[in-house]
Structures are given as C-alpha cells and as structure tokens.
Design a protein around this motif. Structure first.
Motif, mmCIF file in Angstrom:
data_model
loop_
_atom_site.group_PDB
_atom_site.id
_atom_site.type_symbol
_atom_site.label_atom_id
_atom_site.label_comp_id
_atom_site.label_asym_id
_atom_site.label_seq_id
_atom_site.Cartn_x
_atom_site.Cartn_y
_atom_site.Cartn_z
ATOM 1 N N LYS A 129 32.281 82.983 109.301
ATOM 2 C CA LYS A 129 32.426 84.157 110.147
ATOM 3 C C LYS A 129 33.129 85.255 109.364
ATOM 4 O O LYS A 129 34.209 85.030 108.816
ATOM 5 N N PRO A 130 32.524 86.431 109.259
ATOM 6 C CA PRO A 130 33.161 87.499 108.478
ATOM 7 C C PRO A 130 34.498 87.908 109.083
ATOM 8 O O PRO A 130 34.670 87.931 110.307
ATOM 9 N N TYR A 131 35.448 88.227 108.219
ATOM 10 C CA TYR A 131 36.764 88.643 108.678
ATOM 11 C C TYR A 131 36.662 89.989 109.377
ATOM 12 O O TYR A 131 36.004 90.912 108.894
ATOM 13 N N GLU A 132 37.327 90.109 110.506
ATOM 14 C CA GLU A 132 37.369 91.380 111.235
ATOM 15 C C GLU A 132 38.834 91.771 111.435
ATOM 16 O O GLU A 132 39.560 91.110 112.175
ATOM 17 N N CYS A 133 39.226 92.802 110.757
ATOM 18 C CA CYS A 133 40.613 93.257 110.822
ATOM 19 C C CYS A 133 40.986 93.618 112.263
ATOM 20 O O CYS A 133 40.262 94.351 112.944
ATOM 21 N N GLU A 134 42.120 93.110 112.710
ATOM 22 C CA GLU A 134 42.563 93.353 114.081
ATOM 23 C C GLU A 134 43.459 94.587 114.194
ATOM 24 O O GLU A 134 43.858 94.956 115.295
ATOM 25 N N ARG A 231 44.542 84.132 107.575
ATOM 26 C CA ARG A 231 45.549 83.264 106.950
ATOM 27 C C ARG A 231 46.173 83.903 105.721
ATOM 28 O O ARG A 231 47.262 83.509 105.292
ATOM 29 N N GLN A 232 45.463 84.859 105.119
ATOM 30 C CA GLN A 232 45.994 85.517 103.923
ATOM 31 C C GLN A 232 47.255 86.312 104.212
ATOM 32 O O GLN A 232 48.081 86.516 103.331
ATOM 33 N N ILE A 233 47.386 86.803 105.434
ATOM 34 C CA ILE A 233 48.526 87.654 105.781
ATOM 35 C C ILE A 233 49.726 86.757 106.074
ATOM 36 O O ILE A 233 49.793 86.100 107.104
ATOM 37 N N LYS A 234 50.642 86.725 105.134
ATOM 38 C CA LYS A 234 51.785 85.822 105.233
ATOM 39 C C LYS A 234 52.693 86.185 106.406
ATOM 40 O O LYS A 234 53.049 87.347 106.604
ATOM 41 N N LYS A 235 53.047 85.153 107.167
ATOM 42 C CA LYS A 235 53.969 85.369 108.278
ATOM 43 C C LYS A 235 55.346 85.730 107.729
ATOM 44 O O LYS A 235 55.809 85.175 106.751
ATOM 45 N N LEU A 264 42.357 93.270 96.407
ATOM 46 C CA LEU A 264 42.511 92.088 97.243
ATOM 47 C C LEU A 264 43.893 92.062 97.879
ATOM 48 O O LEU A 264 44.892 92.416 97.238
ATOM 49 N N TYR A 265 43.951 91.625 99.121
ATOM 50 C CA TYR A 265 45.228 91.594 99.837
ATOM 51 C C TYR A 265 46.255 90.730 99.107
ATOM 52 O O TYR A 265 47.447 91.016 99.141
ATOM 53 N N LYS A 266 45.800 89.674 98.434
ATOM 54 C CA LYS A 266 46.751 88.786 97.761
ATOM 55 C C LYS A 266 47.489 89.490 96.622
ATOM 56 O O LYS A 266 48.523 89.005 96.161
ATOM 57 N N TRP A 267 46.958 90.639 96.171
ATOM 58 C CA TRP A 267 47.631 91.406 95.116
ATOM 59 C C TRP A 267 48.399 92.605 95.671
ATOM 60 O O TRP A 267 48.796 93.483 94.923
ATOM 61 N N ILE A 268 48.611 92.632 96.971
ATOM 62 C CA ILE A 268 49.196 93.816 97.596
ATOM 63 C C ILE A 268 50.575 94.142 97.023
ATOM 64 O O ILE A 268 50.919 95.305 96.811
ATOM 65 N N GLU A 269 51.387 93.133 96.751
ATOM 66 C CA GLU A 269 52.728 93.398 96.239
ATOM 67 C C GLU A 269 52.674 94.026 94.851
ATOM 68 O O GLU A 269 53.379 94.996 94.563
ATOM 69 N N GLU A 270 51.829 93.472 93.970
ATOM 70 C CA GLU A 270 51.718 94.017 92.614
ATOM 71 C C GLU A 270 51.260 95.471 92.641
ATOM 72 O O GLU A 270 51.824 96.324 91.940
ATOM 73 N N TYR A 271 50.254 95.768 93.469
ATOM 74 C CA TYR A 271 49.738 97.140 93.533
ATOM 75 C C TYR A 271 50.775 98.100 94.107
ATOM 76 O O TYR A 271 51.011 99.190 93.552
#
Length: 454
Positions: A129-134, A231-235, A264-271
């Motif tokens: 299922k494609p991710y849909e940003c909430e 799940r990528q968005i860390k609590k 990519l969201y996983k690189w958000i901190e570096e960017y």
C-alpha cells in the motif's frame, strides 16, 4: 560496470536491473508492461547494435527474473538461450583466471538448464500500500535531533522547525509525500508556533559558498521529503506545534520548487543540520515579519488547496471569443503583505477551458498554465524556467463579483511531475480586476504548446 564475483547478480548492472524489475512488479503492472518498461529503461544497453558483455548480462538477468516469477516470455527466453548456447555469454570471461572462468561457466550452465526446464507458476506479488502522508497543508512541526551525526556536530537534542506547504502524489508509486519549508532556527527548547513568524526560511540548496547564490537570487527553499512508511517517523522526535494557513513573507523572497531537492526521511537530520550550518551566519536571506498579532484571516476565507472555477465576463474575453467560458485555479499559498496589512493568495491556474462548471477532480489530469508571456517556448523548456503562480494583490469581498467565482472543493494533494518547476516572484503580483485579461492572454498563448507539464 562494477563486478565483484562470478554470480549472475555479482555486478552493478544486474542489481540495478533487478531493482527496476521488482519495483515495476510491486506497482501492480502486468508481466508484459514490466518487461517492456524494463527493456525501455535499459534500452541503451539491451538494444545496442554492438552486443557487449553488459548487453548479454542484462538479457540473462531479465530471463532469470522472469523465469523465477513465472513470467518468462518467448522473446526473452530465445535471446538469453542464444547467448548461452553459442558461447557468447562466456567470451568476456576468457581472459579471467581459470577458477573464475570455470565458476562462471557453471553459473551459465545452471541458468541454461533452468530456462529449458518447466517454468514455475506465476507468483503473486504483494503490492504494498503506497504511503499517504497524514500531515495537512500548513501543519508546523519541531524535529528533535537524536542521531550520532547530531552528536558529532554538537547539536544533539536541539530542535528545528518546518511547515508543510504541499502534498504531492507521486506518479511512480502513487504515494503521497510532503513538501516542506524549514526555518533558519535551532534551539535547545521546544518552541511555539510563533517561531515561524520570527525566523526566515532555511535554503534547501546545498552549497559551500552561499554568497554567490544570494547574488544570483536562485535559492531553493522547498524540501521534498520521501517517506516510505509511517514507521520511519521516530516516536519522540517529531512534535506538532499547530497549523498556520498563512505564512508571512516580504516581497523580495523568491521560492523555487524542483524534484532535485528530494531526500529520504531517514536522512532528515543530516540534511537539516548540514544546511543550517552552511547558512546560519549568512545575512540578507529574505526574512519574515516579526509580529504574529498582525495575522488575521482574509475576509473571503480562502484556504490552502481550495479549487475555484472562474467565469470570464469582461469585454476583453468577449473580444477574444472566450466570454462565459470557465477556467480553473487552486490556492497553493497565503502570503502576508506587511505593507498593506493583508493576506494575498497565491494561485495556480490550470490549462483547461470549458462551457460548464467542472468538478475539482479535473485538476488531477490537467496541466498547469504558465503565467509568463510566451516569447520563445524553447528557452523556457531548455532552462525549465516556467512560472506557474499568480500572487493576487489586496482583495476584499467586494472585489469578487458574485456569480463569476464558483467554489468546487478542496484538493490538498497535487500530482508530481519531475519536469515541472514553478517559482513565485514579486514581479507577478496582480490585482483581482486584472486577472481575467492576464489569464485570457496566457491561455491563448500557451494552449497549443504540448510540453507543458503537470
């Protein structure tokens, strides 16, 4: 092509082709579509007249993949067996060591036997299922750094703030991804929503010498984020601050959007950290006003994503043969005008014209209408410098003639296109009473140009 072994997938090309093939399968495409699109993507390699080792490897890998998933076509099978049974598939290994040659020979013989054996039944591929940003347009978040990289840079547990300005549906995987603007602010304490009215935007442009970009005024402020799953968005790292439907900017601030700014969201901190450290001491970045209490709703209550049909009714539209025709536009931003103490909407107009009021859904299949005079189309295509936005000057309810403007609904999500680049600049500020003439002119100039993107 990087090669590190004798296995069928022990090279860069094989892994890349496999990745493409599997992605197309997971998109739910038919076996014929997957084969055709894979070959098209690697056409320079697979269809070249001079069949080198890369050409052969590509066909062998495709044959192996199709057999494994029960989708081997006669075309691909014949091409692969042709290389295997004539010995051409082994020629590139003749100058290698005896052991490598022998190992590769064994790999190819196993593949030949496989392709001649009964193929397994077609395997069902689970289509994720494609991710849909909430997130919603205007949502403002604070992000807290927790990675080793933030610790290395001395900003661990610090916060930065961003605001959602677009929601984009990707054509490749049908996911809905956010486009955000980040603020040039970093702090140790969780801020309030008012921080976005006090700080300027942080450029997304990654550079070593920012002063040169300031002179050219070609600064990107949009950040296209690619999130694969919730799940990528860390609590504990993301904090909702509120929603701001309008953003305050001075006229000199320029905004550019392009696909090249995606990360990519996983690189958000570096960017975030890298851009902040590059730009934090640079002066003269266009900034916002610093008084939140000046913010008040526009009297006509337009919201981000609102879609309207506008009916032409002037003498000018009659002269041009467009009287009583409808055109579409969508509100993509609300900008605060400090000097006039009001909110000005920014709209995108669609290259659609009709006799009847349409539904808001039509914007998903309709190109945008450029808002610049058409002089030499080729220069706009080559340089990707197409402006699609209009900033409407001070407006009151009385400015809008009832009956000419029809509300169609709200479309938060737009469709992405890698070639579309749009920018907002202060030179394109229009009074409401003049927009009909402008839109009529732009429509007639661009309606037969087939390279407009959406």
């Amino acid at each position: 092509m990087g090669t590190w072994g004798t296995g069928l997938y022990s090279n860069d090309l094989a892994l890349d082709l496999k990745g493409t093939y599997m992605r197309l399968l997971k998109e739910g495409k038919t076996k014929e579509e997957v084969e055709r699109l894979t070959i098209e993507q690697y056409e320079d390699t697979m269809e070249c007249e001079d069949e080198d080792d890369e050409t052969i490897d590509a066909w062998l890998v495709l044959a192996d993949l199709e057999w494994k998933y029960g989708r081997l076509s006669e075309r691909v099978k014949a091409r692969a067996l042709g290389y295997l049974e004539t010995g051409k598939a082994l020629e590139a290994w003749e100058e290698c060591s005896k052991s490598d040659y022998k190992n590769r020979e064994q790999v190819l013989e196993q593949l030949r036997e496989k392709l001649l054996s009964p193929m397994p039944a077609e395997k069902k591929i689970r289509v994720p299922k494609p991710y849909e940003c909430e997130w919603k347009l205007g949502d403002v978040f604070a992000y807290q750094f927790t990675s080793d990289y933030s610790k290395e840079k001395g900003v661990e547990n610090h916060y930065m703030v961003f605001r959602v300005i677009q929601l984009v549906r990707s054509k490749s995987d049908n996911s809905i991804q956010p486009v955000v603007q980040v603020y040039k602010w970093m702090g140790k304490e969780l801020p309030g929503l008012d921080v976005i009215y006090k700080e300027c935007l942080l450029p997304s442009t990654g550079i070593k010498h920012p002063e040169g970009y300031l002179k050219l005024k070609s600064i990107a402020y949009e950040w296209n984020i690619d999130i694969s799953s919730k799940r990528q968005i860390k609590k504990g790292s993301l904090f909702y601050l509120g929603n701001s439907p309008a953003i305050s900017v001075i006229p000199q601030q320029k905004r550019y959007t392009n696909e090249g700014g995606m990360f990519l969201y996983k690189w958000i901190e570096e960017y975030f950290i890298d851009r902040y450290l590059v730009w934090k001491d640079v002066e003269n970045i266009p900034s916002h006003i610093d008084e939140q209490e000046h913010m008040r709703p526009n009297t006509y209550q337009w919201r981000l994503g609102d879609v309207f049909a506008y009916k032409f009714n002037t003498e000018y539209s009659k002269e041009k043969g467009l009287l009583n025709k409808y055109i579409l536009f969508r509100v993509i931003e609300l900008l605060w005008d400090k000097e006039k103490d009001c909110i000005n909407p920014v709209i995108e107009v669609y290259q659609w014209l009709g006799d009847e009021v349409p539904s808001s859904e039509i914007i998903k299949q309709t190109p945008l209408l450029p808002m610049m005079p058409l002089e030499d189309p080729s220069k706009y295509v080559e340089n990707q410098r197409l402006n699609y936005n209009m900033i409407l000057d001070t407006m009151d309810e009385a400015d809008i003639e009832k009956g000419n403007l029809i509300y169609l609904g709200r479309e938060e999500v737009i469709i992405s296109c890698s070639k579309q680049i749009h920018k907002t600049i202060e030179d394109h500020l229009y009074e409401w009473k003049s927009i009909e003439n402008v839109i009529v002119d732009r429509y007639l100039e661009w309606k037969d140009v087939d390279f407009i993107t959406y």
